[in-house]
Each structure stands twice: as C-alpha cells, then as structure tokens.
Motif scaffolding. Structure first.
Motif, PDB file in Angstrom:
ATOM      1  N   ARG B 134       6.127  -6.588   6.654  1.00  0.00           N
ATOM      2  CA  ARG B 134       4.820  -7.219   6.575  1.00  0.00           C
ATOM      3  C   ARG B 134       3.828  -6.429   5.702  1.00  0.00           C
ATOM      4  N   GLN B 135       3.776  -5.101   5.922  1.00  0.00           N
ATOM      5  CA  GLN B 135       2.715  -4.340   5.266  1.00  0.00           C
ATOM      6  C   GLN B 135       3.239  -3.469   4.124  1.00  0.00           C
ATOM      7  N   ALA B 136       2.638  -3.660   2.949  1.00  0.00           N
ATOM      8  CA  ALA B 136       3.012  -2.845   1.801  1.00  0.00           C
ATOM      9  C   ALA B 136       1.824  -2.010   1.365  1.00  0.00           C
ATOM     10  N   VAL B 137       2.099  -0.757   1.020  1.00  0.00           N
ATOM     11  CA  VAL B 137       1.059   0.093   0.451  1.00  0.00           C
ATOM     12  C   VAL B 137       1.512   0.495  -0.944  1.00  0.00           C
ATOM     13  N   VAL B 138       0.652   0.256  -1.917  1.00  0.00           N
ATOM     14  CA  VAL B 138       0.953   0.647  -3.287  1.00  0.00           C
ATOM     15  C   VAL B 138       0.104   1.863  -3.615  1.00  0.00           C
ATOM     16  N   ARG B 155       4.228 -12.734  -2.675  1.00  0.00           N
ATOM     17  CA  ARG B 155       5.397 -12.935  -1.826  1.00  0.00           C
ATOM     18  C   ARG B 155       5.029 -12.919  -0.351  1.00  0.00           C
ATOM     19  N   GLY B 156       3.722 -12.878  -0.071  1.00  0.00           N
ATOM     20  CA  GLY B 156       3.279 -13.040   1.310  1.00  0.00           C
ATOM     21  C   GLY B 156       3.067 -11.765   2.104  1.00  0.00           C
ATOM     22  N   MET B 157       3.152 -10.597   1.451  1.00  0.00           N
ATOM     23  CA  MET B 157       2.943  -9.360   2.203  1.00  0.00           C
ATOM     24  C   MET B 157       1.459  -9.027   2.305  1.00  0.00           C
ATOM     25  N   GLU B 158       1.112  -8.215   3.317  1.00  0.00           N
ATOM     26  CA  GLU B 158      -0.241  -7.665   3.384  1.00  0.00           C
ATOM     27  C   GLU B 158      -0.238  -6.407   2.534  1.00  0.00           C
ATOM     28  N   VAL B 159      -1.059  -6.371   1.499  1.00  0.00           N
ATOM     29  CA  VAL B 159      -0.953  -5.291   0.523  1.00  0.00           C
ATOM     30  C   VAL B 159      -2.237  -4.468   0.454  1.00  0.00           C
ATOM     31  N   THR B 160      -2.064  -3.155   0.435  1.00  0.00           N
ATOM     32  CA  THR B 160      -3.188  -2.248   0.211  1.00  0.00           C
ATOM     33  C   THR B 160      -2.877  -1.403  -1.022  1.00  0.00           C
ATOM     34  N   VAL B 161      -3.825  -1.340  -1.941  1.00  0.00           N
ATOM     35  CA  VAL B 161      -3.676  -0.457  -3.096  1.00  0.00           C
ATOM     36  C   VAL B 161      -4.493   0.793  -2.850  1.00  0.00           C
ATOM     37  N   GLU B 205      12.967   7.929  10.019  1.00  0.00           N
ATOM     38  CA  GLU B 205      13.815   7.755   8.845  1.00  0.00           C
ATOM     39  C   GLU B 205      13.154   6.820   7.853  1.00  0.00           C
ATOM     40  N   HIS B 206      12.601   5.745   8.440  1.00  0.00           N
ATOM     41  CA  HIS B 206      11.932   4.750   7.600  1.00  0.00           C
ATOM     42  C   HIS B 206      10.427   5.024   7.593  1.00  0.00           C
ATOM     43  N   VAL B 207       9.800   4.689   6.494  1.00  0.00           N
ATOM     44  CA  VAL B 207       8.362   4.937   6.351  1.00  0.00           C
ATOM     45  C   VAL B 207       7.582   4.108   7.377  1.00  0.00           C
ATOM     46  N   LYS B 208       6.508   4.742   7.938  1.00  0.00           N
ATOM     47  CA  LYS B 208       5.664   4.001   8.884  1.00  0.00           C
ATOM     48  C   LYS B 208       4.208   3.981   8.449  1.00  0.00           C
ATOM     49  N   GLY B 209       3.851   4.890   7.565  1.00  0.00           N
ATOM     50  CA  GLY B 209       2.450   4.912   7.151  1.00  0.00           C
ATOM     51  C   GLY B 209       2.198   5.947   6.078  1.00  0.00           C
ATOM     52  N   VAL B 210       0.931   5.985   5.630  1.00  0.00           N
ATOM     53  CA  VAL B 210       0.522   6.952   4.617  1.00  0.00           C
ATOM     54  C   VAL B 210      -0.677   7.713   5.161  1.00  0.00           C
ATOM     55  N   LEU B 211      -0.622   9.043   5.019  1.00  0.00           N
ATOM     56  CA  LEU B 211      -1.710   9.897   5.500  1.00  0.00           C
ATOM     57  C   LEU B 211      -2.461  10.454   4.291  1.00  0.00           C
ATOM     58  N   PHE B 212      -3.799  10.428   4.371  1.00  0.00           N
ATOM     59  CA  PHE B 212      -4.598  10.904   3.242  1.00  0.00           C
ATOM     60  C   PHE B 212      -5.203  12.273   3.520  1.00  0.00           C
ATOM     61  N   LYS B 213      -5.651  12.909   2.422  1.00  0.00           N
ATOM     62  CA  LYS B 213      -6.205  14.261   2.558  1.00  0.00           C
ATOM     63  C   LYS B 213      -7.470  14.275   3.402  1.00  0.00           C
ATOM     64  N   ASP B 214      -8.222  13.173   3.400  1.00  0.00           N
ATOM     65  CA  ASP B 214      -9.454  13.158   4.193  1.00  0.00           C
ATOM     66  C   ASP B 214      -9.189  12.916   5.682  1.00  0.00           C
ATOM     67  N   VAL B 223       6.312   1.529   0.899  1.00  0.00           N
ATOM     68  CA  VAL B 223       5.349   2.224   0.043  1.00  0.00           C
ATOM     69  C   VAL B 223       5.882   2.180  -1.384  1.00  0.00           C
ATOM     70  N   ILE B 224       5.053   1.679  -2.302  1.00  0.00           N
ATOM     71  CA  ILE B 224       5.447   1.668  -3.711  1.00  0.00           C
ATOM     72  C   ILE B 224       4.698   2.787  -4.414  1.00  0.00           C
ATOM     73  N   MET B 225       5.422   3.689  -5.037  1.00  0.00           N
ATOM     74  CA  MET B 225       4.758   4.752  -5.805  1.00  0.00           C
ATOM     75  C   MET B 225       4.629   4.284  -7.239  1.00  0.00           C
TER      76      MET B 225
END
Lengths: 67, 804
Positions: B134-138, B155-161, B205-214, B223-225
């Motif tokens: 469901r959730q994609a982070v670019v 394609r219907g995903m929830e996307v955050t850039v 094993e599988h990605v669950k989220g992204v952590l930021f420096k702040d 996650v798309i790099m």
C-alpha cells in the motif's frame, strides 16, 4: 566588511545585514559598482550531501589576510 | 541506447567495416529507457519501447550476448572477458556501461523492499509491489524520483516523496518553479516532505519505514531510492583507463587508450557527464564517425536541458539560470494559467531559462541559447514566445482583473469588486472621489485606493489617469497597501504563492520585499501562516541585535522598567560567566548586555530564563518597551498608578509583531517624567483617568504625540491602546512608524475607528488578543529548548593545521 553569512538570501544573492550591500552567491561579486568582491571558496557537494571546501582557496584567503 | 545509435550509424555508413559483438549485462535487447516512466505509470507497454528486436541483430550479423556482464578488459591481449568463461578479441572496443543508481549508505539500505529506479527489472519489482503493498516512499525529489512517485501513484499506491533540499528538483529548477511543482505533485495525491535527511531504513527483513535525522519517521511497504546516478566506470578503471567522475574521453570519444572509445552516461567530456538523450546520441554519432576514421566529426560541450515526464505537469529548464552580477532576468507569471517563465540574459544573449506551466516555447529558447543569438531586437517581448510579434507591456491591472466579483476591495466598509464595477458602470463614475461618494470604497483608511484606481482604469481604459503608486520594491508594481489587500482578498498564505499570484518580477524577491511580505502574511493569518525565517532580518532570526563586530546584544524584558534583586543578580552572573564586555542601561529603561558571542546566546538565555527574564524584543519590528515613572504609589504628584498600568500594558502587548518598532510609555501625571508624549503610544495619567496619546517620535523626526482619546480606567486604557496598535498592524506599511502611518491615514480617521466606534474598537481588540494567542511566546525559551539550533552553531569548525 560585514558578516554576510547572516544576511537575507533571495534567489542567488545575499544582502549584507550591516550595510545592505547585495552580494552574488555564485561568484562573490557585489551589485554596487566600486565595491570589492568578497573572497570565494570553491565547493563541491558530495553524494551524501556533504559540502567539500577547497582548502587551497581557504589558505589563499588566510595568506592574503582577507578572511 | 547510445550504443544502438552508434551501431545504426556504423551500418548506414559502412556496414562491412567491422564484425560486431555486443555484451549486454541486461538479459534483453536494446530498449528506450526514457520510456520507463510511462511503462511504470501504465501509459505505455514495454514492447513499444523496444528499439531493436532480435531480428535486427540477426539481420546485421551482430553477435549479442544477453545477460552477460563483462568482467575484464585485457588491453595487452586486446580481449574482452565476460562471465561463464566467454572471451572475445577486439580491434576496437566501445564502452557504454552507463550508470548505476546511488544507494544511500544508511542502515537498512539492503532490506527487502528497498528498490532503485534504473532499468526494467526495477520497474517490474515496483509493479509487483504495487499489486500487494500500500505505502511507497520515494527518497529523492529529482526527475527520476518524481517520475517514479507519479507512476506508483497511478498504480494506486499511497506515495510520499522525501527530498533532502527545501525545493523539489533543485538542480534543474529555481525556487519558484520548484514550489509550483510541489503544489502540482501534491495535487496528484502525492505527499511531499522537503528538508528531510534520511537516517535509516527500518524494519526486520522487509522494510517497514524510514527514519529521518530530525527524529521523525514514516511507514513504508516499499522504498525507492532515487537520489542520483553514478557513471559505471569500474571496468574501465580496472583496465587502467583514465577515469574521473566518468571515463574521460576526448572530442572523438576516445579514452586514454586510442583503441577504446566510451559513450553514454559513463563517459566524461571536458569535465561534464551527460544524462539526457540528445547529447548521448550525439556522442554515438561521433563515436561511429571515429570508428570509421572520420576525424572531422567531433563532440562539443552541450547546453543541458531537463524536462519532467509526468502527465499534466509541464516544466522545462535549460542552460545556466543562476543569478549573476552581469545578468538580468525577465520573469512572466500568469497565476490564472499557473504559468511561470523566466529568462536569464547576459549581455545580448539568452543563457538560461526555466519554464513552468507553458513549455510551448522551449525549443525556441533552447535554440537561442545554443546559437548565442543576439536577442537585443526581441528582448522586450521574447518572454511571450516566438508567435508574439508586437511588444506588449506588463498589464498593471492584471491583479485586480483576476479577482472574483465577490472579493472585498475595501475591508473597512465591506465593498466588493462587483459593487464598485456596478457603480462605475451605472452611475458613470470617472473619478476616485466619485467611487468614494457612491460606494464608500477607500473612503475610510484609504489603503485600498490603489486597487480602486486600478478598477477605474480597467473600466474606463486609458482615459483614466490614476495617481502614481509607489511600488513596494523593484520586484513589483504594486504598492504596500495593494499587496496587503490582495493577501486577504485572494487568500494568499505563503511567500512563493504571493509572488506567483501577484506576478512578482523577480524569481525570489529581494531583501526589501521578503521581510515585508513575511510580516504582512503573519499579521493577516495569525496561527495559520508559517513564519519564514529566511525572510527575516538577522536580528529577528536570532532574537538578538547584531553589532558591527558580528557579536550580539541581549536585552531582557523588564516589565514597565521595574526589576528586582534576583533579576539583577542573574544578569550580573551572566555577565561574569560569559565575559560580556559591556553592560548598559538603555533609553527604554532596560539593561543591555553587549558583545555576546552568537554561539553563547542560547546558554545566556537559559540562565536569564531561570529567574523569569524573557526576550525584550529590542531587536525586532515589534512591541519594544513600556517605560514608566513611579506613579502615585511613591510620587507625591502622581495621579494614578502609572507603574502598574505600564506593567499590565506590557504584559498584554509583548510578543506582537508590528510594521515597525513600537515604543511606549506611561506617565503618572502631566509632568510626564516617562516622556510619554514623544512615544509611538503614550499614556498620561490625569486625575479623571487616562489620556491616550499616539504618533509621537523622538528619532530623526521629533514629534509630539496627538491625543487619541480619554478613558476612565485601566481596562479601557488597555482596550484602546491594543485597538490602535491592531489598526496600525493591519494598515501600516512595513517599516512605517506609527506617526507616519497616522499622517498617511489621518488622525481623524483613526479616531473614528478606535474611539468613536466602540464596536469597531472591541473588534480590533479581539483581533489583537487572538493574534497574541500565537505570538505571545518567549522566543528565547524556545531556542533554549533547541528550536532553530542550527542558527547558533557553526556548520563545522575548520582546524587551521589541516590546511597548512
């Protein structure tokens, strides 16, 4: 001379907080005729976002006493 | 793609010159990589992107090894070695290894579900994920990142850039276009987070989220790099060829070994690596010529251009669009059409352009940049595009013309644009006075005069001559009052939005308009507007006064000028602890500590905060001080408790931002020891109550105050003072002191609004009180707690020995 690092940045220019002199961030030149350009240090931005300074430029600046 | 083009050329010119063997690391034939985004979004099928099918290789007797990466180049023996023991000899070798995506070296970057965006396999992996996740982070708000985000959204995903810098595509766009782009991307339903530095990819094993420096984080199923690409040079490097960022080639595409050529994204020419199609194809053409012994054909440094392939978003940039001392810019904005065009001119040449919303003229501009066309003859109208034969001046009435009929032009009397238009047409009005008489528009404070005049101009055409409006600055033709009215009439909430809607002539404003706009927005939308630190003068950004040696002065608030042993002791301790060189009593009954180092400021404030001392705002366009005399508690002449009223006033008013500084005083009797009658607002106590004065000055101009009104008690005094300050906050031009505002508006008009009209006074008071809910905070305490920490610490201390 003023601390231009503390000025307001607009576009590619910065305005000196003490004397309102407008300095070009890309090449260090001043927008008012007759004003000396500020010293510039060439930089590169690395892939991780780190800023690399050219130490040659810094040394030259220190030697000329304009830093 | 580049090698296919080179082979085509080779074949066209001399099909028998070489026997060709091709090693492709990807297990497929040559396809159009540029079309990957449409494949991802579902707008194109992969089959349509194939440049050459199997039959093409077969027909030309090319040997193609698919899925067969080369492992070594043996230059001595002139042999290329690949996996599975495959080896082929060569006379000439063409390297086109392209580039590979940069993967951020953060913990978790190798988890399942972390993808890059480079080839068809990546697209397939993304499409598979879109089916079940469901959730994609670019990560990365550049060209590739945004195209990937738009595709996944489609394609219907929830996307955050997530983007590292403050504006999207900052390498290809200026700030304004980046802002417009962000709004367009958000309108596709994609969330955009700028200024976020990725610290880690979380999950098992599988990605669950992204952590930021702040410290913040978001959830992610994939996650798309897309943070950038790097030329693939290791093969050439291992073979001992000269490499820098890419494989270094000469103008004939030859590497340091004349039998080996390199083209495409892996090649570096004259310090530049290219990623766009046109220069890569040109490299291919040159390489083919070189292989056939044609020395005349050579590669020249290219102007780069960029275009985003997201349906519904038109943007383009080309050349060099940085500001420069010897450069001028022409900016055209059409807020209704969502258009922003910027041309950068050096001498008589166009050197760069940024186009948003209307890219129809991009080819024309690109050609002029490339050819260094002399543009002196078309300069005045070239911004309108090639079809524009006659020069047309910027239309000064555009901002008013675009307002809807129900927009209020006159805030004081609630007169809409439609009503004024109707009055002009039906009553044949031809003058400002006529409109004022009929509709009351601009008849009170007069701040909307400029807009009413523009409406007259719009209805009557050139027969109407409006009075000249002094523009706010060189970036606009609008005056201060016009801008203020338009902010509320058009619901403008941010500086970039304002510059776009009001057709600012510069791309990023200037040091004159940015602080003014910041003030107008925060005064118009308390609690909603997000203060733009970069639009504030250093003193207001750092909450201390910069001195000529670059140190700062610190002035804590002393309510009504009253202090205590505890406060004085804390001040003395701070002075000793931080070696503060000068301590001085100011004209506003405060203690000023001068010569504090910037990095010491938060620690100094922390110590002062401990005894309750807060920011005195001696650095701001803000409520400064309320000076008092001792009043009737001690003084035998005193008529009222002036000290107590001064303290009450200051405690209610402090923290408020104003067009220019506001200094106040309360004197306990007409002997006026607190000098209240040369202040911006002054109260003079008399036996029967309080005389409220305003519009005094004791600077370059010295003026006695004017009497605003008389009140009987403390509460009423505070209501009237707050009301007059609020009126000033709403009508004043940035940097215009109260006495100048009063002169412009008229003391009578101000008295009408604040004294005679009790309902209006209460409304002004209520608006001031509402604003205080958001702005009455101690900025020092916030910064002691870590707010804006970056302002007080150097980025990095450079050690001099390292340099020697």
């Amino acid at each position: 001379m003023g601390p231009i690092s503390q000025g307001i940045v607009h576009g590619d220019k910065v305005t000196c907080p003490l004397h309102n002199l407008v300095i070009n961030l890309t090449d260090g030149t001043a927008s008012d005729d007759g004003c000396t350009p500020v010293c510039t240090i060439s930089v590169q931005v690395g892939e991780g976002g780190e800023v690399l300074l050219n130490t040659e430029d810094i040394r030259a600046m220190q030697e000329s006493g304009t830093g | 793609m580049a090698p296919s083009r080179a082979l085509e050329k080779l074949n066209e010119t001399d099909p028998d010159a070489y026997n060709v063997t091709i090693f492709n690391a990807e297990p497929r034939v040559s396809y159009n990589r540029v079309m990957l985004s449409p494949v991802l979004s579902g707008e194109e099928e992969f089959e349509k992107t194939i440049i050459h099918g199997d039959d093409w290789y077969f027909k030309h007797d090319f040997i193609l090894y698919r899925g067969c990466p080369v492992t070594e180049i043996d230059r001595e023996a002139k042999i290329v070695k690949a996996i599975n023991g495959i080896a082929e000899p060569y006379d000439r070798l063409l390297i086109a290894t392209g580039s590979s995506p940069v993967i951020l070296d953060v913990p978790g970057h190798d988890k399942e579900g972390v993808l890059s965006y480079r080839d068809l396999d990546d697209v397939k992996a993304m499409l598979a994920a879109a089916e079940t996740r469901r959730q994609a982070v670019v990560i990365g708000g550049g060209l590739l990142g945004l195209e990937a985000a738009a595709g996944l959204r489609n394609r219907g995903m929830e996307v955050t850039v997530v983007h590292r810098n403050p504006t999207l595509m900052d390498r290809q766009l200026d700030e304004t276009a980046g802002h417009l782009l962000q709004r367009a991307i958000e309108s596709l339903g994609i969330r955009v987070l700028t200024g976020r530095h990725t610290k880690a990819i979380t999950g098992d094993e599988h990605v669950k989220g992204v952590l930021f420096k702040d410290g913040s984080s978001i959830q992610a199923d994939i996650v798309i790099m897309a943070v950038g690409i790097r030329p693939s040079v290791w093969l050439a490097e291992n073979a001992g060829l000269h490499t820098d960022r890419g494989i270094v080639v000469d103008k004939h595409m030859r590497t340091s070994d004349p039998d080996i050529l390199a083209i495409g994204e892996c090649a570096e020419f004259d310090g530049e690596v290219y990623g766009l199609l046109a220069p890569l194809y040109e490299m291919a053409n040159v390489a083919a010529a070189t292989l056939l012994g044609n020395e005349e054909r050579h590669f020249e440094k290219r102007i780069t251009a960029a275009q985003l392939k997201v349906t519904g978003i038109d943007l383009y940039s080309a050349g060099d669009f940085a500001d420069g001392d010897n450069r001028e810019e022409i900016v055209l904005r059409d807020p209704n059409q969502g258009v922003y065009k910027r041309l950068v001119i050096e001498g008589n040449h166009l050197v760069g352009t940024v186009l948003y919303g209307d890219t129809s003229s991009m080819g024309w501009y690109f050609q002029m940049i490339k050819d260094r066309t002399d543009i002196s003859g078309i300069r005045d109208y070239m911004i309108f595009g090639p079809g524009y034969a006659e020069g047309a001046a910027r239309d000064p009435t555009a901002a008013v013309a675009s307002l809807p009929d129900d927009a209020d032009i006159c805030g004081c009397n609630g007169v809409s644009k439609g009503l004024i238009k109707q009055a002009i047409d039906e009553k044949n009005l031809t003058t400002l006075e006529g409109v004022r008489a009929c509709t009351k528009a601009s008849a009170s404070c007069g701040t909307c005069t400029g807009l009413v005049e523009q409406l007259l101009l719009l209805r009557l055409g050139d027969s109407y001559q409006p009075a000249e409006v002094k523009p706010l600055c060189g970036c606009t033709d609008l005056g201060h009052s016009d801008v203020r009215r338009l902010i509320s009439a058009r619901n403008i909430m941010t500086i970039p939005d304002l510059m776009q809607k009001l057709e600012w002539k510069s791309s990023g404003g200037c040091a004159k308009c940015r602080p003014a706009l910041n003030y107008y927005l925060l005064a118009s939308w308390p609690g909603e507007y997000v203060d733009d630190n970069q639009s504030r003068f250093i003193n207001e950004r750092i909450h201390a006064n910069i001195q000529k040696d670059g140190t700062y002065s610190v002035v804590p608030r002393m309510w009504g000028g009253v202090t205590s042993s505890g406060e004085l002791r804390a001040i003395a301790d701070v002075v000793d602890k931080f070696n503060i060189p000068t301590v001085k009593v100011t004209g506003g009954q405060r203690v000023d500590m001068l010569g504090v180092k910037k990095e010491d400021l938060p620690a100094v404030w922390a110590d002062l905060n401990k005894v309750g001392l807060v920011s005195g705002h001696a650095y701001g366009k803000a409520i400064r001080t309320v000076k008092t005399c001792v009043g009737k508690e001690w003084c035998r002449f005193g008529t009222q408790d002036s000290t107590k009223l001064g303290i009450r006033l200051e405690k209610f008013l402090w923290g408020s931002w104003t067009p220019a500084k506001v200094k106040m005083a309360v004197s306990g009797c007409p002997r006026n020891c607190a000098e209240a009658t040369c202040k911006d607002v002054g109260v003079v106590c008399v036996e029967s109550g309080y005389d409220i004065h305003f519009a005094g000055a004791a600077g370059m101009d010295v003026r006695e105050t004017q009497l605003l009104g008389h009140v009987d008690n403390d509460d009423d005094a505070i209501e009237m003072v707050a009301a007059v300050i609020q009126l000033y906050r709403e009508q004043g031009h940035y940097l215009e002191r109260i006495y100048k505002w009063a002169k412009r508006i008229g003391v009578d008009s101000i008295q009408d609004a604040v004294v005679d009209d009790a309902a209006n006074r209460k409304a002004l008071y209520a608006r001031f009180a509402h604003s205080q809910e958001y702005y009455q905070i101690d900025p020092w305490e916030e910064r002691v707690k870590g707010h804006d920490r970056h302002e007080f610490a150097p980025l990095k201390e450079l050690e001099t020995p390292e340099l020697a």
